[in-house]
Design an enzyme around this catalytic site. Structure first.
Site, PDB file in Angstrom:
ATOM      1  N   HIS A  74       0.822  -1.214   0.000  1.00 17.55           N
ATOM      2  CA  HIS A  74       0.000   0.000   0.000  1.00 17.55           C
ATOM      3  C   HIS A  74       0.857   1.265   0.000  1.00 17.55           C
ATOM      4  O   HIS A  74       0.489   2.295   0.570  1.00 17.55           O
ATOM      5  CB  HIS A  74      -0.961   0.018   1.201  1.00 17.55           C
ATOM      6  CG  HIS A  74      -1.957  -1.092   1.192  1.00 17.55           C
ATOM      7  ND1 HIS A  74      -3.142  -1.032   0.486  1.00 17.55           N
ATOM      8  CD2 HIS A  74      -1.947  -2.304   1.782  1.00 17.55           C
ATOM      9  CE1 HIS A  74      -3.813  -2.154   0.652  1.00 17.55           C
ATOM     10  NE2 HIS A  74      -3.110  -2.951   1.436  1.00 17.55           N
ATOM     11  N   ASN A 147     -10.281  -3.033   1.998  1.00 14.93           N
ATOM     12  CA  ASN A 147      -9.901  -3.065   0.584  1.00 14.93           C
ATOM     13  C   ASN A 147     -11.137  -2.856  -0.280  1.00 14.93           C
ATOM     14  O   ASN A 147     -12.266  -2.802   0.221  1.00 14.93           O
ATOM     15  CB  ASN A 147      -9.257  -4.415   0.228  1.00 14.93           C
ATOM     16  CG  ASN A 147      -7.895  -4.606   0.866  1.00 14.93           C
ATOM     17  OD1 ASN A 147      -7.145  -3.654   1.059  1.00 14.93           O
ATOM     18  ND2 ASN A 147      -7.569  -5.845   1.192  1.00 14.93           N
ATOM     19  N   HIS A 338      -4.319   1.114  11.776  1.00 11.94           N
ATOM     20  CA  HIS A 338      -4.082  -0.108  12.550  1.00 11.94           C
ATOM     21  C   HIS A 338      -5.429  -0.777  12.811  1.00 11.94           C
ATOM     22  O   HIS A 338      -6.342  -0.152  13.361  1.00 11.94           O
ATOM     23  CB  HIS A 338      -3.389   0.251  13.866  1.00 11.94           C
ATOM     24  CG  HIS A 338      -2.984  -0.918  14.703  1.00 11.94           C
ATOM     25  ND1 HIS A 338      -2.916  -2.212  14.229  1.00 11.94           N
ATOM     26  CD2 HIS A 338      -2.620  -0.993  16.012  1.00 11.94           C
ATOM     27  CE1 HIS A 338      -2.524  -3.014  15.192  1.00 11.94           C
ATOM     28  NE2 HIS A 338      -2.339  -2.309  16.291  1.00 11.94           N
TER      29      HIS A 338
END
Length: 702
Positions: A74, A147, A338
């Site tokens: 990413h 995603n 996170h």
């Protein structure tokens, strides 16, 4: 207890902004004024540079250390700020404060990204896209790290290093950049059938989105909502774009990489700057805990999705992105997501991939952002009060006084533990026991059924694109045994798919298999059923013009489309102006040599009186229209502009007859009537643009 308004995050961010100094001289980092910065201090005009030049050393040292390690995955991303607001209280399922009050907005920062390539790679590669959202809630930061595909390649995080090593460039030559079409990835795939469902998504057009604004997002994992009574409910998260889900075609995606490698990043930035704020609806699939085992797959398996026909998606709120970052590095590059950043009311499950991510993300930030104090960076700071005993470390920006341990009496017992008011984070009470083993549950062992469901859900044109994608990717694989092994795995999904791919890559058909898949399909998986609100807002239309163009005709069409939110640009063989049929100059937005059809959503061909230069004789114009036609894009032609379409010889396509009426056929809208563009024409053309692509049209003949 109230959720903070987004202006609080904006005020917090503004406090860290450092605009160009309005007055005063240039200084060093120590505040010493500098009167010359073009030449190093040297012994004479041609002598050696002197080490006592502290300004030179400070300037070069800072420059040499400006960059931080890029993300392993990413790395290539774009971000924006905005807000989220719930439609109604979700207290029945979760006590999360930001999901309670429809009148209160929660600020967010969203980062979109590609997975495989480095920061310098192109936007439009075939790849998974990251869709990570940081909610700055009143109870702390919540990160929904997802995603644009609802499933993942692997089931257990212990395989994550292997998968990433395989999909990254080959270790001996660091090729290819930003691409999965190479031996090591497909070797891994052919040996790990759990990857096949995700590979079907990756070979579909979902892997080449038209825009971040037209892309779905998914939380991937099964999470858990927890309400104020401690009751848990399994939850899957879905982001649905207001503009619908639309994709590029592989051929144009490749050309975009050369024409504009920043295609998706630029699109997001420009839309927000123009006030066309992208919007998504947040939906959830909710499964009562007592129904955990009512499916023919395991809810903890990240390679599986819950079909919407079994558990409908329930809309619970909307997100709008309305502000671009002030500084790419400080915000988009330094933002740290996170999966374990959760707030009261949201908890985890025993998904083994999620458990690994909960370790890996924090571990990664420590090395990438230089230590444990990355939460001090403005983009990562919560708007909720922060009171900890954490001290010191690299880049500590706070001068702490007093005690740094708990319990204490010297500091008055502060910071004190939260009281029994129900607002502190309490981990969900779940009984966990079992032998220490390295073994996967048999419920994870079905690798093919959902991959087959995805294939069964595709329309004919989507299936063709998937076959073409497999042929392209495997055609780049040098090891024949890897090609053969992969085709053998595809036979477990659909034998027709496997043989079509085998034919294209020059290997023998695999042996037939009988997995007894149920012929199940899920309409929600097909792009044909995800058109959104059918708006043409922000769609780009290229109007090809030349001297003699019917200025009134072009202006009327442009005004009508612009009124509905489209962006119409006039393109000509040269910059400047073209002469309209009324003798006046008509401004050209871009010269044809600087653009291409792949950068636009539709094409408009205005006409002109007899004697107008024929665009069909312009090689660049003909290629522009031919590409738009074969990519299924809407094309509108007026008056003599219809002649350019006739030159394509589209077999079986109906065009407006001379001096006839408006004709709309499979995304091609024509009107040979002279004079201004009619309301009927512009309405039909707008409808064709809203449909995005038209795959049933006949091919153009050479």
């Amino acid at each position: 207890m109230t959720t903070e308004q987004p202006d609080r995050k904006e005020r917090q961010r503004d406090a860290h902004k450092a605009p160009d100094p309005a007055e005063g001289p240039l200084t060093t980092d120590q505040g010493v004024a500098v009167d010359h910065t073009d030449d190093s201090l040297s012994a004479g005009e041609r002598g050696p540079t002197l080490m006592e030049d502290f300004h030179f050393r400070e300037k070069l040292t800072h420059f040499d250390h400006e960059r931080i390690p890029e993300r392993v995955v990413h790395a290539r991303g774009a971000g924006a700020y905005g807000y989220f607001e719930p439609y109604e209280s979700c207290a029945e399922f979760t006590k999360a404060a930001f999901l309670q009050d429809p009148s209160v907005r929660t600020p967010v920062f969203v980062r979109f990204s590609t997975v495989q390539g480095p920061r310098g790679s192109a936007d439009t590669v075939r790849d998974v896209r990251g869709f990570a959202t940081k909610f700055y809630t009143s109870e702390g930061n919540y990160d929904l790290v997802g995603n644009n595909m609802p499933v993942f390649f692997i089931q257990d995080g212990i395989k994550f290093p292997d998968f990433v090593h395989a999909v990254k460039p080959e270790p001996h030559n660091d090729i290819p950049t930003g691409a999965s079409a190479h031996d090591t990835l497909w070797d891994f795939v052919s040996l790990q059938p759990e990857t096949l469902h995700m590979m079907m998504w990756l070979m579909s057009d979902r892997a080449i989105p038209r825009s971040y604004r037209m892309m779905q997002g998914f939380g991937v994992h099964t999470f858990r909502f927890v309400n104020a009574n401690g009751k848990g409910t399994f939850v899957k998260f879905h982001w649905k774009p207001k503009l619908g889900v639309h994709s590029l075609v592989w051929d144009e995606a490749q050309e975009c990489q050369g024409r504009d490698p920043d295609f998706n990043r630029r699109d997001l930035w420009d839309a927000i700057e123009a006030g066309e704020y992208p919007e998504w609806e947040l939906g959830v699939q909710l499964v009562p805990e007592e129904d955990e085992f009512n499916f023919d797959f395991d809810l903890l398996d990240a390679t599986k999705l819950i079909p919407e026909e079994q558990v409908p998606v329930r809309p619970i709120g909307r997100m709008v992105l309305d502000r671009n970052p002030h500084n790419f590095f400080a915000e988009t590059e330094q933002v740290a997501f996170h999966t374990a950043n959760v707030v009261p009311g949201i908890d985890f499950t025993n998904d083994p991939l999620l458990q690994a991510r909960n370790f890996s993300y924090l571990d990664t930030q420590l090395i990438r952002l230089g230590g444990p104090n990355f939460a001090h960076l403005p983009v990562n700071q919560p708007v909720a009060p922060v009171r900890t005993n954490q001290r010191d470390g690299y880049h500590q920006s706070t001068i702490h006084t007093g005690t740094n341990y708990s319990p204490n009496s010297l500091g008055g017992g502060c910071p004190a533990l939260a009281g029994a008011d129900g607002y502190a984070y309490t981990h969900y009470a779940e009984r966990v026991d079992g032998d220490k083993i390295r073994k996967r549950s048999p419920s994870f062992k079905d690798f093919y059924s959902q991959a087959a469901m995805f294939w069964n859900s595709m329309s004919d044109w989507e299936r063709k694109h998937i076959v073409d994608a497999f042929r392209f990717e495997l055609g780049k694989v040098g090891a024949v045994r890897v090609r053969e092994r992969t085709v053998g795995e595809l036979a477990h999904i659909d034998y027709g798919l496997a043989t079509a791919v085998a034919e294209g890559i020059g290997v023998a058909n695999p042996a037939p298999v009988n997995d007894n898949h149920k012929p199940v399909a899920s309409p929600a998986l097909s792009l044909d059923n995800l058109g959104g609100d059918h708006s043409i807002r922000t769609r780009t239309v290229a109007a090809l013009v030349t001297d003699g163009v019917d200025a009134e005709q072009l202006t009327r069409a442009q005004e009508a489309l612009t009124a509905e939110g489209a962006v119409v640009e006039a393109l000509a063989a040269h910059d400047g102006k073209v002469r309209g049929n009324d003798g006046n100059g008509y401004a050209v937005d871009r010269a044809l040599p600087t653009v291409a059809s792949v950068l636009y959503d539709a094409v408009l061909l205005p006409g002109g009186p007899p004697g107008t230069p024929d665009l069909a004789s312009d090689e660049a114009a003909m290629r522009f229209v031919r590409d738009a036609y074969r990519h299924g894009k809407p094309i509108g032609a007026l008056g003599s502009g219809v002649g350019l379409l006739t030159a394509l010889n589209p077999d079986g396509l109906h065009l407006s007859a001379a001096h006839g009426q408006v004709c709309a056929d499979r995304g091609v809208v024509t009107d040979t009537t002279t004079g201004t563009a009619s309301e009927e024409f512009t309405r039909a053309f707008a409808e064709a643009i809203a449909a995005h692509r038209h795959w049933t049209r006949p091919p153009a003949r050479p």
